[in-house]
Design a protein around this motif. Structure first.
Motif, short mmCIF file in Angstrom:
data_model
loop_
_atom_site.label_atom_id
_atom_site.label_comp_id
_atom_site.label_asym_id
_atom_site.label_seq_id
_atom_site.Cartn_x
_atom_site.Cartn_y
_atom_site.Cartn_z
N PRO A 1288 38.50 53.45 64.49
CA PRO A 1288 39.49 53.22 64.28
C PRO A 1288 41.18 53.47 65.25
CG PRO A 1288 38.60 54.56 64.25
CD PRO A 1288 37.92 54.12 64.77
N ASP A 1289 42.24 53.04 64.92
CA ASP A 1289 43.90 53.51 65.28
C ASP A 1289 43.47 55.20 65.59
OD1 ASP A 1289 44.34 50.91 64.81
OD2 ASP A 1289 45.21 51.37 62.56
N PRO A 1290 44.17 55.35 67.21
CA PRO A 1290 43.69 56.66 67.01
C PRO A 1290 44.93 57.85 66.17
CG PRO A 1290 45.20 55.67 68.87
CD PRO A 1290 45.14 54.63 67.81
N SER A 1291 44.64 59.14 65.81
CA SER A 1291 44.80 59.52 64.74
C SER A 1291 45.82 60.59 65.66
CB SER A 1291 43.89 60.18 63.95
OG SER A 1291 42.47 61.37 64.57
N ARG A 1397 37.95 67.14 65.16
CA ARG A 1397 38.47 67.16 64.21
C ARG A 1397 38.16 65.87 63.34
NH1 ARG A 1397 39.96 70.30 60.46
NH2 ARG A 1397 40.72 72.45 61.89
N ARG A 1398 37.21 65.54 61.97
CA ARG A 1398 36.29 64.49 61.56
C ARG A 1398 37.37 64.12 60.67
NH1 ARG A 1398 30.54 64.28 59.30
NH2 ARG A 1398 30.56 64.17 61.39
N THR A 1399 37.63 62.50 60.71
CA THR A 1399 38.65 62.04 60.10
C THR A 1399 38.56 61.57 58.69
OG1 THR A 1399 38.99 60.29 61.63
CG2 THR A 1399 40.44 62.01 62.33
N GLU A 1400 39.24 60.97 58.11
CA GLU A 1400 38.89 59.78 56.60
C GLU A 1400 38.72 59.09 57.37
OE1 GLU A 1400 38.33 61.54 53.66
OE2 GLU A 1400 38.80 62.94 54.64
N LEU A 1401 39.16 58.26 58.20
CA LEU A 1401 38.69 56.85 59.00
C LEU A 1401 37.34 56.63 58.98
CD1 LEU A 1401 41.93 56.03 62.05
CD2 LEU A 1401 41.71 56.25 59.31
N ALA A 1404 33.42 51.80 62.89
CA ALA A 1404 32.32 50.82 63.84
C ALA A 1404 31.41 50.47 62.12
CB ALA A 1404 32.40 50.07 64.33
N SER A 1405 30.48 51.39 62.34
CA SER A 1405 29.13 51.78 61.27
C SER A 1405 29.24 52.19 60.34
CB SER A 1405 28.16 52.81 62.57
OG SER A 1405 28.93 54.15 62.55
N GLY A 1406 30.43 52.69 59.68
CA GLY A 1406 31.25 53.15 58.49
C GLY A 1406 31.31 54.47 57.82
N ASP A 1407 30.72 55.54 59.99
CA ASP A 1407 30.61 56.50 58.84
C ASP A 1407 32.08 57.69 59.65
OD1 ASP A 1407 27.89 56.48 58.65
OD2 ASP A 1407 27.86 56.66 61.29
N ARG A 1408 32.09 58.45 58.96
CA ARG A 1408 33.90 58.98 58.57
C ARG A 1408 34.12 59.40 60.50
NH1 ARG A 1408 34.20 64.42 55.41
NH2 ARG A 1408 36.20 64.11 56.26
#
Length: 1531
Positions: A1288-1291, A1397-1401, A1404-1408
């Motif tokens: 995912p994009d950098p948060s 931190r766990r993001t909402e994104l 690739a495996s579908g996990d947060r």
């Protein structure tokens, strides 16, 4: 001075008046010394004799030797900037009066020799004839030479700020020959070296100078006398700062009257007083501490209830009865029933419709358990190497719908003498608590998991059909325990059933308040004794029927439904949770059908059955003699039990049947109400005052039902147990009889320890209570139950809450269970779900605020919910939170009502914290990248695990494939290397090493090359010869004095046997200029690789193991420490594999690299990655951008590059140099729309402002705002994070800076006061695991804490390379373990602070996606006022204070904060910067700046990675080498 040779008395009156006004301005501080000298010289210029040939600059400033000034022509007029560039910065600089403050501080500190200071103290000013030795200085980074990448950034900054070009190297050399030890406009590290003055030139200068004009040497008193006789004029006005050229103040004494052999200013005297008696000066004009107004300090209430009873004494339960035929172990009981009562039913399981699915008899349970025990011990491995041995831990993974398989697995493990660890089934990788369960399995050392075939099919799997590796879990071997997979034992094999002893029998998991899962070990004798105590307390008899609704894998369900039932041959009917969801009345129906005598339920089951009951006449509960309520200790259980009794009493339910109990995983069953006799009086209930409970005191309240809490007893103490009540805070002191405390139990039927956590075990399982005087009441240890309660009349036990649910608000204690009970007692709940109310607290300032969250029913509207919420708030405010005499206080409750859940979320993990009936908790701050096993080049990995093999393979299979292309400043390819060319070049270098250097296998070889392909070929040539390459940045030819010592130091530390270099550099190493700096006669063997004969080595060396050393990586850290780390072949291969997988690098790909190739990730990308992955690397030396700024961007556009790597220096260079030329670049056809990933390689916090500026500036060229990202590495691991193509994009998050100083992470909204934006440091590489650890305790932290980043990965560095073999340093940084949690894993300490931190994104495996945020270096963090400050935050505030401030750096000196700022404007603005700097630091960080130093641009040293060398700057500050414009001491 300028009046030398001029008779002041003969000057005209108006000139003398102007000179007097000028002196007055100088004394009052209205003009700088430089301006004073300039104006005075201008006034006296017409009156100076023209026959004088001495350079006026030498007359005004005798700071260093010069050439023969008698023959020098008069200097031409020049600007102030040019004059400053020609100033020297030697140790005798009269304008930087550190000689005064240094000696004054020394004189003051001489009286306090007993105070040993950890920080280096300033030394006396050295004479012009004395030079500092290289050994006493911090080794400068050769990366900061004038032509390196760091200087590119500085030159760009100077061009942007001053619109001037730097002077030529010839000019610098000529000035250095004139005796200038440093140059303020040179590159960053020139301030660390001192040139050697020429004695003849110094003599010529002294010959034309009067002795009275020489700046005094304050190191001797004789020179003081000469100064006093020299007629030096000393102004008496107080000095606000110390400016260059400022006059000396008069001789003073220290604060205690001791004379000092120097003249100190008023500010220095204030410094002495502060160091002697530190005081806090009033800061009302800058800062008003309004903490007392914001946070009201609670005053003690005279009406606060206090305990008045006598000290309580331990309560003893009834004696444990002696049974004659009691089996010696639980397994023996199963064996007896399996042999004598084989057809007797042991378990009946229900399907999802509530109908019986199968019945497991005692004979089948015994035979299947024996088969499983035999299989575990004899069929999983070989006879010589079995997989399992007695005492090993095994995970039991079974769903709640299959109790039969769990029974067989549990008793099979007991018969095999292995320790079962029951856990929940992981349904997906998104399960809450999966990582915490992995923490439990890791601490217990579990490597094998038992499960059923149906459960195994339901586990999430990879595309290859393998079970996925759950996050945080150790690698497990899964074994299916279905009957068809078990082996029947031979006739002569019988399981060994020993008598119960203290060895662990099983491990039960327990979730703490923070969400951490720990395993409570229960011994075999405790398990047996617990069964006996339950049998006696519950009056169990053989052949009874029991309905179990609770979870059979832990707590009450395990103790009664699995253990005690088998001990007493009881038939168990197991009702799974899935059946309860479909038919809540199913357990009542099972009691009626099977005429059950006992039922195990929770309040939830009572409520659900009551709501689903529709007056069915065929239901009868008359056979029940005991309805065991597992959570009967909760305050709301009273209402549930009463309501259930009210509904079903007409159907045969007797009041004395309801038996609540209290239990905890540590103490197991604490108390249980015994089944009553029909007609016997019911136990009385306690109606307690909530006002008293909040102070921990028992007070009866019968007036207002809403202000009282009704609790029911949980019966008496268990048989054979001893109970006492101790204070919940502080030492375990016995409470008084009317006081609430924690329940402690001493019994043989309890847990023994937290498995694998000895430190936590001692505080829970080995507690010795003390009396009021502090003396122990005995020597027997008690176990903390975690329950809060008291002992009432008749030795009845009452529980009012749990320690985990305790909330401290305004010095009062409230319990989450009580608050839920209060909310439920307000009125009949029709708007929200009863079982979906959660209570927790959040910290606000210095207190806690209670948060209540409830879930709205689907048929309720928002108005009804609001009305109910308002009434609950009123009750909470009146009943629990406000005392009667303090009705004006604020209500400390935040209430949320959530809308009805439209979908059922993924099941809550077992590591969550149960608060009320809902879930709240924290995650352990850890994250991991993808698995390396998923990479698609396994054949290449297996065949070629060394880079040398990979290069040979590529040279054979694809010889003409181009791996490297080197570009010059014009963008032309000056050199290329195909696979076969690189291979043959490496062979020639290997042969030369063997013949010319006589190198042996394992010798270290230094590679001294400019950035290019020669460096790459030499690296592989060393590997071919079996040598260990050490890449070193070559010294700069124009700055040998500063850069060559570091090269020499690395060569000496690494014990290099040979140096590979070019012909040009070889001549430089042996030149006379080099001989003036180092001893050139002691160089190792130097081999010129420019022209080598065409020879091939006899054989190419192949290391015997991949763990052998591949190369050494040397660099100078930001703290000034020269460190070399060892990188093994296995680490190299693993790192290259991770980069290939993360960036999707293949042979058809092209990347552009604009980095320095000498250390860290830059070297890996430059030299190693292409050979492994086969992609083509286009190499751009950063120094080429100095002559052609658009080179990098033009190359990206020309080659249509998708991925590129650069440094912050390159990005800042482009931002400042090309920011206004975007239209010209667009006209030239530069198009960056092809760039997919632009990764900045660094070892620091991401520079969010710079990356955003770069993206915005070049947006018009097609650059995507999502393309720019960062990478992060450290010494212990060269690459932890690297933004890939599939992640995912950098948060970006915004954190509260105040919380960050307390090592807490609190997210705030963008634009909030004191908010700090932080950017993710890139996606974690495959195979990398990180965890956030407390650096002091070395224990894992939650995701709301700031801690040190620890890393575990296959490409960790092997250790530090030291010549003295300091293995302790290596073990501490590279082979360290957590103090608790997962002690088997080896971690490496990065030395950087960060958080996860766990993001909402989704990844690739579908996990947060778990994002890693790097905050700063642990070594560079400033500890001030007990808080942790990061230099970059203070420097950012300083840089924003004024437009003329360029770079800035901060560090501490003797507990003072020192701010060094570069002035990019006029010198007249130097005075204006001091109040601005002090004010902004005070307002934004609440810190008082001790010293403000204003310097010229380019003084702050910056290395090739763009990182500030603050420790170098600190050394220069203490050594008087900064040549400042202005220095202010703000005491």
């Amino acid at each position: 001075m300028a009046d030398r040779g001029v008779d002041l008395c003969a000057l005209p009156k108006e000139v003398r008046d102007q000179l007097a006004e000028l002196d007055l301005e100088l004394s009052e501080g209205d003009i700088t010394q430089k301006g004073y000298e300039k104006k005075r010289a201008k006034l006296l210029a017409p009156f100076i004799p023209q026959t004088q040939n001495v350079d006026p600059g030498l007359q005004n400033d005798q700071r260093g030797p010069a050439s023969n000034s008698a023959q020098a022509p008069p200097p031409a007029p020049s600007s102030s900037r040019q004059r400053r560039a020609h100033r020297s910065g030697g140790a005798r600089d009269d304008r930087y009066r550190s000689d005064i403050h240094t000696e004054a501080v020394q004189a003051a500190l001489a009286k306090h020799k007993e105070q040993k200071m950890a920080l280096p103290m300033p030394t006396k000013r050295r004479s012009a004839f004395v030079h500092s030795s290289v050994e006493n200085c911090t080794p400068p980074d050769t990366s900061s030479a004038s032509e390196d990448e760091g200087s590119l950034r500085r030159r760009a900054a100077l061009r942007a700020a001053l619109a001037q070009t730097l002077q030529s190297p010839d000019s610098w050399i000529s000035r250095s020959l004139q005796g200038s030890s440093t140059s303020s406009s040179a590159s960053s590290t020139l301030s660390h070296g001192e040139g050697k003055p020429q004695p003849t030139a110094l003599a010529d200068v002294l010959a034309h100078t009067r002795i009275g004009d020489v700046p005094p040497d304050v190191t001797t008193s004789a020179i003081q006398d000469q100064v006093s006789r020299g007629g030096v004029e000393v102004p008496n006005a107080p000095v606000r700062g110390m400016s260059r050229g400022q006059s000396r103040s008069s001789m003073m004494e220290t604060a205690d009257g001791v004379p000092v052999s120097s003249r100190v200013s008023t500010k220095i005297q204030q410094l002495l007083n502060t160091l002697k008696r530190p005081k806090r000066p009033p800061l009302s004009e800058f800062f008003v501490d309004d903490t007392d107004e914001i946070v009201e300090v609670p005053q003690p209430d005279p009406n606060t209830p206090k305990p008045e009873g006598r000290q309580s004494t331990p309560v003893k339960g009834e004696p444990l009865g002696v049974v004659s035929n009691w089996p010696p172990a639980l397994q023996a009981a199963l064996a007896r029933w399996g042999a004598t009562q084989a057809k007797s039913p042991a378990l009946t399981a229900l399907d999802i419709t509530g109908k019986p699915l199968y019945t497991l008899t005692y004979g089948k349970l015994w035979s299947r358990s024996v088969k499983l025990a035999f299989t575990l011990l004899n069929r999983l491995g070989t006879k010589t190497e079995p997989v399992l041995k007695p005492g090993d831990r095994v995970a039991l993974v079974y769903p709640n719908s299959d109790p039969g398989m769990f029974y067989v697995a549990f008793y099979g493990c007991l018969l095999a003498e292995v320790i079962p660890v029951p856990i929940e089934v992981p349904l997906s990788r998104k399960d809450a608590g999966i990582q915490q369960i992995g923490f439990l399995l890791g601490s217990c050392g579990v490597s094998l998991a038992l499960t059923s075939e149906a459960c195994l099919k339901g586990l999430p799997k990879t595309p290859n059909g393998e079970i996925i590796q759950f996050k945080g879990w150790p690698r497990l071997k899964w074994v299916v325990t279905d009957t068809k997979y078990l082996t029947k034992p031979s006739k002569d094999w019988q399981p060994h059933i020993p008598t119960a002893n203290t060895d662990p029998a099983y491990i039960e998991y327990k979730a703490s308040k923070e969400g951490t899962v720990m395993g409570v070990a229960v011994s075999k004798v405790a398990m047996l004794t617990h069964c006996q105590a339950l049998t006696q307390a519950c009056n169990y008899i053989e052949g009874e029927t029991l309905v179990n609704v609770v979870d059979f894998k832990k707590d009450i369900g395990l103790w009664h439904g699995v253990l005690t039932c088998v001990m007493n041959r009881i038939h168990t009917i197991s009702v799974p949770y899935s059946v309860m969801k479909a038919c809540p009345l199913s357990w009542v129906q099972r009691v009626n059908i099977h005429k059950a005598r006992v039922a195990l339920v929770k309040c939830r089951d009572l409520h659900w059955a009551m709501m689903a009951f529709r007056e069915q006449r065929d239901i009868s509960l008359a056979t029940l003699r005991m309805l065991l309520v597992a959570d009967g200790a909760n305050p709301w259980s009273v209402s549930s039990c009463d309501a259930f009794l009210n509904v079903f009493q007409s159907h045969g339910l007797k009041p004395e049947v309801i038996c609540p109990c209290a239990a905890s995983p540590e103490a197991m069953t604490v108390a249980i109400r015994r089944p009553g006799v029909p007609g016997a009086p019911l136990p009385a209930r306690a109606i307690l005052s909530m006002w008293g409970l909040s102070h921990g005191v028992i007070r009866v309240n019968t007036e207002d039902k809403n202000s009282a809490l009704t609790v029911q007893d949980v019966g008496h103490v268990m048989p054979g147990a001893l109970m006492c009540i101790v204070k919940p805070d502080g030492p375990p002191q016995l409470c008084k009889t009317d006081e609430i405390g924690e329940i402690l139990v001493n019994s043989r039927a309890g847990g023994t320890m937290y498995y694998g956590l000895p430190g936590v075990t001692k505080n829970t399982f080995e507690v010795i209570p003390v009396n009021s005087s502090g003396a122990p009441i005995g020597d027997i240890p008690f176990v903390r139950s975690g329950l809060l309660g008291f002992v009432g009349p008749g030795s009845l036990v009452f529980v009012v809450g749990k320690m985990e649910g305790l909330l401290n608000v305004s010095s009062r204690r409230h319990n989450a269970d009580d608050l839920v009970a209060t909310a439920l007692a307000v009125e009949p709940v029709k708007t929200v779900y009863r079982g979906r109310i959660v209570v927790f607290s959040v910290t606000v300032f210095y207190d806690e605020r209670i948060v209540v969250v409830a879930e709205q029913r689907p048929d309720a509207n928002e108005e009804d919910s609001f009305q109910w919420m308002s009434r609950v708030l009123q009750v909470h405010a009146r009943v629990r939170l406000l005392p009667p005499t303090h009705s004006h206080c604020w209500i400390h409750v935040v209430f949320f009502v959530l809308s009805h859940r439209q979908y059922s979320p993924v099941g809550v993990g077992p590591a969550s914290v149960m608060v009320g009936n809902l879930v709240a908790g924290k995650r352990i701050a850890q994250a991991a990248g993808r698995e390396l096993a998923l990479i698609d080049d396994q054949d290449l990995v297996k065949k070629h695990q060394f880079l040398t093999e990979a290069l040979q393979w590529r040279a054979q299979t694809d010889p003409d494939h181009t791996l490297f292309v080197l570009l010059n400043a014009k963008g032309a390819a000056v050199s290329t290397a195909t696979c076969v060319q690189l291979h043959r070049r490496a062979e020639k270098i290997s042969a030369a090493l063997t013949e010319k250097g006589s190198i042996n296998t394992g010798d270290n070889v230094v590679l001294l090359y400019p950035p290019g392909i020669d460096l790459i070929a030499s690296f592989y040539g060393c590997l071919y010869a079996g040598c260990i390459p050490v890449t070193v940045r070559p010294p700069h030819p124009q700055n040998l004095a500063a850069t060559l010592p570091t090269v020499r130091m690395i060569i000496d530390v690494s014990k290099a046997a040979c140096i590979l270099t070019t012909q040009t550099l070889m001549k430089m190493l042996r030149s006379k200029e080099a001989a003036a700096t180092v001893n050139v006669k002691t160089w190792p063997i130097i081999i010129d690789t420019d022209d080598l004969p065409r020879k091939r080595p006899m054989q190419i060396y192949k290391p015997p193991t991949a763990e052998m050393l591949a190369y050494l990586d040397f660099s100078v850290s930001t703290t000034g420490m020269l460190t070399g780390v060892k990188i093994s072949h296995a680490a190299v291969s693993a790192l290259c594999r991770s980069i290939k997988l993360q960036c999707e690098l293949y042979s058809s790909r092209q990347i552009v690299i604009c980095l320095d190739p000498y250390c860290g990730l830059g070297f890996v990308l430059w030299c190693l990655s292409s050979v492994y992955s086969g992609h083509q690397s286009i190499l751009i030396p950063p120094m080429e951008l100095e002559s052609s700024l658009p080179l990098w961007l033009s190359t990206l556009s020309q080659y249509r590059i998708r991925d590129t790597f650069c440094s912050y220096s390159v990005m800042e260079l482009c931002t400042k140099g090309l920011g206004t030329q975007t239209e010209a670049l667009k006209a030239r056809g530069v198009n960056l729309s092809c760039v997919r990933s632009c990764v900045v390689v660094a070892e620091e916090r991401p520079r969010l402002a710079l990356t955003q500026s770069f993206s915005k500036l070049f947006k018009d060229l097609g650059l995507s705002s999502r393309a720019v990202s960062t990478a992060f590495g450290s010494r212990v691991n060269l690459a932890l994070c690297l933004q890939g193509t599939t992640g995912p994009d950098p948060s970006t998050v915004y954190v509260d800076m105040k919380s960050l100083r307390h090592d807490r992470v609190r997210l705030v909204e963008r634009g909030a006061p004191q908010s700090l934006p932080l950017m993710e440091s890139g996606t974690i590489l495959p195979g990398v695991r990180v965890i956030i650890v407390n650096p002091e305790t070395r224990g894992p932290l939650g995701d709301s804490h700031l801690g040190e980043i620890w890393v575990s990965s296959p490409h960790n560095s092997s250790g530090y390379y030291t010549i003295y073999g300091e293995e302790s340093l290596q073990a501490d940084h590279f082979n360290t373990r957590l103090s608790f949690g997962e002690p088997q894993t080896l971690w490496a300490r990065t030395g950087y602070l960060g958080f996860v931190r766990r993001t909402e994104l989704l990844d690739a495996s579908g996990d947060r996606h778990d994002a890693l945020f790097v905050v700063g270096s642990l070594d560079e963090a400033l500890e001030l006022r007990g808080l942790r400050y990061h230099p970059i935050d203070i420097e950012t505030s300083v840089s924003r204070a004024h437009r003329s401030i360029g770079e800035s750096a901060v560090f501490t000196w003797t507990n003072l904060l020192v701010v060094v700022s570069e002035l990019c404007g006029s010198e007249q603005e130097a005075l204006d910067l001091v109040p601005l700097v002090t004010s902004v630091v005070l307002e934004e960080h609440h810190l008082v700046v001790g010293v403000v130093v204003v310097v010229d641009p380019g003084v702050i040293p910056i290395n090739s990675r763009g990182e500030k060398q603050r420790m170098h700057l600190r050394d220069s500050f203490l050594a008087d080498q900064l040549d400042p414009i202005y220095v202010a001491y703000n005491m």
